[in-house]
Scaffold this motif. Structure first.
Motif, PDB file in Angstrom:
ATOM      1  N   GLU A  46      -1.786   4.764   8.197  1.00 22.39           N
ATOM      2  CA  GLU A  46      -0.978   4.839   6.984  1.00 22.39           C
ATOM      3  C   GLU A  46      -1.267   6.134   6.223  1.00 22.39           C
ATOM      4  O   GLU A  46      -0.354   6.737   5.648  1.00 22.39           O
ATOM      5  N   GLU A  98      -5.498   1.657   8.550  1.00 22.67           N
ATOM      6  CA  GLU A  98      -5.631   2.442   7.313  1.00 22.67           C
ATOM      7  C   GLU A  98      -5.466   3.935   7.604  1.00 22.67           C
ATOM      8  O   GLU A  98      -4.762   4.641   6.872  1.00 22.67           O
ATOM      9  N   ALA A 136       0.828  -1.208   0.000  1.00 29.70           N
ATOM     10  CA  ALA A 136       0.000   0.000   0.000  1.00 29.70           C
ATOM     11  C   ALA A 136       0.857   1.250   0.000  1.00 29.70           C
ATOM     12  O   ALA A 136       0.573   2.219  -0.708  1.00 29.70           O
ATOM     13  N   LYS A 168     -11.107   2.193  10.962  1.00 31.16           N
ATOM     14  CA  LYS A 168     -10.016   1.416  10.371  1.00 31.16           C
ATOM     15  C   LYS A 168      -8.698   2.003  10.855  1.00 31.16           C
ATOM     16  O   LYS A 168      -8.103   2.869  10.213  1.00 31.16           O
ATOM     17  N   ALA A 215     -11.651   6.860   6.867  1.00 40.19           N
ATOM     18  CA  ALA A 215     -11.076   5.722   7.590  1.00 40.19           C
ATOM     19  C   ALA A 215     -11.384   5.818   9.075  1.00 40.19           C
ATOM     20  O   ALA A 215     -11.656   4.809   9.733  1.00 40.19           O
TER      21      ALA A 215
END
Length: 200
Positions: free
Chosen positions: A78, A75, A30, A72, A67
């Motif tokens: 990141e 996620e 990712a 999440k 997100a």
């Protein structure tokens, strides 16, 4: 704090959180896809390049909110890491190349705007450092990202509605300046990738 010190510190802190708080799982695929999306176009004038950076940051903050709402954690972490890195690179390019050129082109007319912009950068860097020291599942992590997004929104508004129009009326060579800034961005991205994957 220099760009080198700041990005290394943020990278080190974020890496520790990934290892300790997210059980060592990190989605390198990712991140690689995100870095590819960050690639700078072959040619943009200086203002177009900075405006593209602004749109990228706005999009990342919007992704973060989605997100967050979906709970999440990995996620959103990141996304936060990516937006912090993108902002640090953007600010370094502005401070070392764009702002000095703008000061020279505008003389005293641009001093207030550019001084305020640099103070706003310092505030953003401090928040980014705080994010690196905050657990991603801590409610304060979301709060800090929100405040960072609001600070950046204000900063972007002043640049795009006050500073950029003034510069467009000067003789500043925005095309050649854009080439210089684009190369600097690519060099900084390579440094960031080297630090990220070396584990330094």
């Amino acid at each position: 704090m220099s760009f080198t010190d700041c990005i290394k510190q943020v990278h080190r802190l974020f890496s520790c959180l990934v290892a300790i708080k997210l059980h060592g799982h990190f989605n390198h695929t990712a991140i690689a896809q995100q870095e590819k999306a960050m690639s700078t176009p072959a040619h943009q004038d200086a203002i177009s390049l900075l405006e593209a950076d602004h749109r990228e940051a706005e999009d990342l903050f919007a992704q973060y909110e989605k997100a967050k709402d979906a709970e999440k954690t990995e996620e959103k972490f990141e996304i936060a890491r990516k937006v912090c890195a993108a902002l640090l690179i953007h600010m370094q390019v502005e401070e070392t190349i764009f702002y000095p050129a703008a000061r020279a082109a505008l003389d005293e007319e641009g001093d207030d705007l550019l001084n305020e912009a640099e103070v706003e950068h310092n505030g953003a860097k401090d928040l980014i450092k705080q994010l690196g020291e905050t657990k991603p599942d801590d409610p304060m992590f979301d709060a800090k990202v929100k405040v960072l997004s609001e600070q950046i929104e204000h900063h972007v508004d002043e640049e795009e509605n006050e500073l950029f129009p003034k510069l467009k009326k000067t003789d500043l060579d925005l095309d050649s300046l854009g080439d210089e800034m684009a190369q600097a961005k690519e060099d900084l991205k390579e440094q960031l990738k080297a630090w990220r994957y070396s584990g330094s």
